[in-house]
Write a protein that holds these residues in place. Structure first.
Motif, short mmCIF file in Angstrom:
data_model
loop_
_atom_site.label_atom_id
_atom_site.label_comp_id
_atom_site.label_asym_id
_atom_site.label_seq_id
_atom_site.Cartn_x
_atom_site.Cartn_y
_atom_site.Cartn_z
N PHE A 43 -33.53 -3.73 -21.84
CA PHE A 43 -33.30 -2.37 -21.37
C PHE A 43 -31.94 -2.20 -20.70
O PHE A 43 -31.66 -1.15 -20.11
CB PHE A 43 -34.42 -1.93 -20.43
CG PHE A 43 -35.73 -1.68 -21.15
CD1 PHE A 43 -35.96 -0.47 -21.79
CD2 PHE A 43 -36.70 -2.67 -21.20
CE1 PHE A 43 -37.15 -0.24 -22.46
CE2 PHE A 43 -37.89 -2.46 -21.87
CZ PHE A 43 -38.12 -1.24 -22.51
N ALA A 44 -31.08 -3.22 -20.77
CA ALA A 44 -29.72 -3.09 -20.24
C ALA A 44 -29.01 -1.97 -20.98
O ALA A 44 -29.05 -1.88 -22.21
CB ALA A 44 -28.97 -4.40 -20.41
N GLY A 45 -28.37 -1.10 -20.23
CA GLY A 45 -27.71 0.04 -20.84
C GLY A 45 -28.60 1.24 -21.05
O GLY A 45 -28.12 2.35 -21.33
N ARG A 46 -29.90 1.05 -20.93
CA ARG A 46 -30.85 2.17 -21.07
C ARG A 46 -32.01 2.00 -20.08
O ARG A 46 -33.19 2.11 -20.46
CB ARG A 46 -31.36 2.25 -22.51
CG ARG A 46 -31.88 0.94 -23.03
CD ARG A 46 -31.97 0.88 -24.54
NE ARG A 46 -32.85 1.88 -25.10
CZ ARG A 46 -33.08 1.99 -26.42
NH1 ARG A 46 -32.47 1.16 -27.27
NH2 ARG A 46 -33.89 2.91 -26.88
N PRO A 47 -31.72 1.75 -18.82
CA PRO A 47 -32.80 1.52 -17.85
C PRO A 47 -33.69 2.73 -17.64
O PRO A 47 -34.87 2.58 -17.31
CB PRO A 47 -32.06 1.13 -16.57
CG PRO A 47 -30.71 1.75 -16.71
CD PRO A 47 -30.40 1.67 -18.17
N GLY A 48 -33.14 3.93 -17.81
CA GLY A 48 -33.94 5.12 -17.60
C GLY A 48 -35.16 5.18 -18.51
O GLY A 48 -36.21 5.72 -18.13
N GLU A 49 -35.02 4.64 -19.73
CA GLU A 49 -36.16 4.61 -20.65
C GLU A 49 -37.30 3.79 -20.07
O GLU A 49 -38.47 4.16 -20.17
CB GLU A 49 -35.71 4.04 -21.99
CG GLU A 49 -36.83 3.95 -23.02
CD GLU A 49 -36.38 3.29 -24.32
OE1 GLU A 49 -37.17 3.31 -25.28
OE2 GLU A 49 -35.25 2.74 -24.36
#
Length: 512
Positions: free
Chosen positions: A370-376
């Motif tokens: 989820f690096a770069g997209r932690p909000g997901e």
């Protein structure tokens, strides 16, 4: 009667822990921030104990620590301009009365001391010299009473020169409250700090004592009773604790137990680094989970099936297959990350497990994916989740928190942001819940720095979550048990497999 294919548990019979066991805070393990310690002092004074009495007790405790540890020798007491310096004046007087050769040096002017510090200086009968690095030339025993735990800015000027000289000469140092320059809340060094052999603090330790720099600089930590009533903790409401077994009641097997009553942990296995899931599975079983299943890609099934016979193995080639496994509610806890790969399969499995709102531990690849997209990830967290990153993984998931002041604060902010409990690994592991409660674990020898140790830690915590411990309680218990198992090996050459073998004794120690 319908029977479960993996055993004799009738479907519909109670099959998992019915309530979640949370942390049980203990006053004796509480850690106080600088503000909370000031509040404790104020409460004691308001209840009738003069501030001068508290200072007399504090300085006397420092002098007693010196007498207990060292033979009689020349002592240099370095006093600062605040109450920490006042404690130093008391310690100097007590040692002088005990016939120790004492010199006292003040950083600043004696006429500018205020309050209890001025009172303590007024009772000192010896000479007060200007603080100077030249006083350290003969390497005396130094009592560092320059600055307390709540410094607002880095140390510089003459104070910095004193500390640098102490360290250059390797003077034996007894620190009052903290080694000057170590921040009591963050555990960070404010410019510079001496390396102490003993640190004497009062009433309760501070988070900074157990930071990585605190462990390096404080030496032996002594916590002295100076007359502050224990009852003041009820008004302070501490939210951080030093990790110890009294904080997390472990589940004891009962006569009516069956394997599902002890929980079913399901681990996502990988195709290449198969040892990681196997270590986690063994640790989960050793930690008390009734069943542990490895969900394997088809190409690695044989590897997992020919390994430890007590591990169950099922096929899960992709996230959709893993999602189908979650339909069985007896799978009450999931562990994803060890060796499973940074892939769409891992990401989809994480999201499927989160959708169940059952207990979930995310480690290693399940964090990095989820690096770069932690909000997901954060948007999907609604149930009990434990994240177990090391520092590199933490930065990948929480890049904006890298500059937060101190490890405790970084972990707390990450927990609030994500909605998950965060176990930030290291010699000073911090386990922080979204509501701000936190535990600091320093029960961890250097031998834990070995391949696979993190997989074992994840397996212990996953096994405890399967038995109904909350993420905070499971993370704290796992960190301590992990360290205890390593301590029990007691010889060089420890590897991750040895940690698993030592878990029964570690659990026995924690339960006694």
């Amino acid at each position: 009667m319908i029977l479960d294919v993996a055993g004799s548990n009738p479907v519909g019979r109670p099959n998992r822990p019915s309530t979640m066991v949370d942390l049980t805070p203990r006053d004796e393990a509480a850690l106080l921030t600088c503000a909370e310690m000031a509040a404790a002092d104020s409460a004691a004074i308001a209840a009738g104990t003069p501030g001068s009495a508290l200072m007399e007790a504090a300085g006397s405790a420092v002098a007693a620590a010196v007498v207990e540890r060292y033979p009689r020798r020349p002592v240099l007491v370095l006093c600062g301009p605040g109450n920490n310096g006042g404690d130093g004046f008391v310690a100097a007087r007590r040692l002088q009365v005990a016939a120790w050769p004492v010199r006292l040096a003040l950083l600043g002017e004696i006429g500018r001391l205020k309050g209890d510090a001025a009172w303590a200086a007024g009772r000192w009968q010896g000479k007060t010299e200007p603080a100077s690095p030249d006083l350290l030339a003969e390497r005396p025993l130094v009592i560092d009473a320059l600055f307390g735990a709540g410094l607002a800015r880095p140390i510089d000027g003459e104070a910095a020169r004193l500390i640098e000289r102490m360290n250059q000469l390797a003077c034996p140092v007894v620190a009052v409250d903290v080694p000057s320059g170590l921040h009591g809340d963050t555990g960070e060094v404010m410019g510079c700090a001496p390396k102490a052999e003993v640190t004497v603090t009062f009433f309760r330790a501070k988070p900074g004592h157990y930071s990585l720099d605190g462990l390096r600089l404080c030496g032996e930590l002594k916590i002295a009773d100076i007359g502050i009533p224990e009852s003041v903790l009820k008004t302070i409401h501490p939210s951080a604790w030093r990790n110890e077994p009294s904080l997390w009641p472990l589940r004891r097997p009962g006569r009516a137990d069956h394997k599902y009553a002890r929980g079913h942990l399901t681990i996502l296995g990988g195709a290449i680094a198969t040892g990681a899931a196997r270590l986690a599975a063994l640790a989960g079983r050793r930690s008390g989970a009734g069943l542990v299943t490895i969900a394997s890609p088809g190409e690695a099934m044989l590897v997992y099936q020919e390994a430890e016979p007590g591990n169950l193995v099922v096929a899960a080639d992709d996230g959709e297959a893993f999602a189908r496994l979650t339909a069985d509610e007896r799978r009450n806890a999931f562990l994803i990350g060890p060796g499973c790969g940074v892939s769409a399969r891992t990401r989809d499995a994480v999201l499927a497990a989160l959708a169940t709102r059952r207990s979930l531990l995310l480690d290693a690849d399940a964090i990095t994916v989820f690096a770069g997209r932690p909000g997901e990830l954060f948007a999907a967290i609604a149930g009990p989740v434990l994240l177990t990153p090391h520092e590199g993984e933490f930065r990948r998931l929480f890049p904006d928190l890298a500059a937060a002041p101190g490890k405790l604060e970084r972990a707390r902010r990450a927990a609030r942001l994500s909605g998950a409990t965060v176990l930030l690994k290291g010699p000073d592991t911090v386990i922080a819940a979204p509501d701000g409660r936190a535990v600091i674990n320093v029960h961890a020898p250097a031998s834990l720095a070995t391949a696979g140790a993190g997989d074992v830690l994840a397996g212990i915590a996953g096994g405890l979550m399967a038995q109904g411990l909350s993420p905070l309680a499971a993370g704290a218990a796992a960190a301590w048990l992990h360290g205890e198992s390593a301590y029990r090996f007691e010889k060089p050459g420890m590897i991750a497999e040895d940690l698993i073998a030592g878990l029964p004794e570690a659990f026995a120690t924690a339960m006694n």
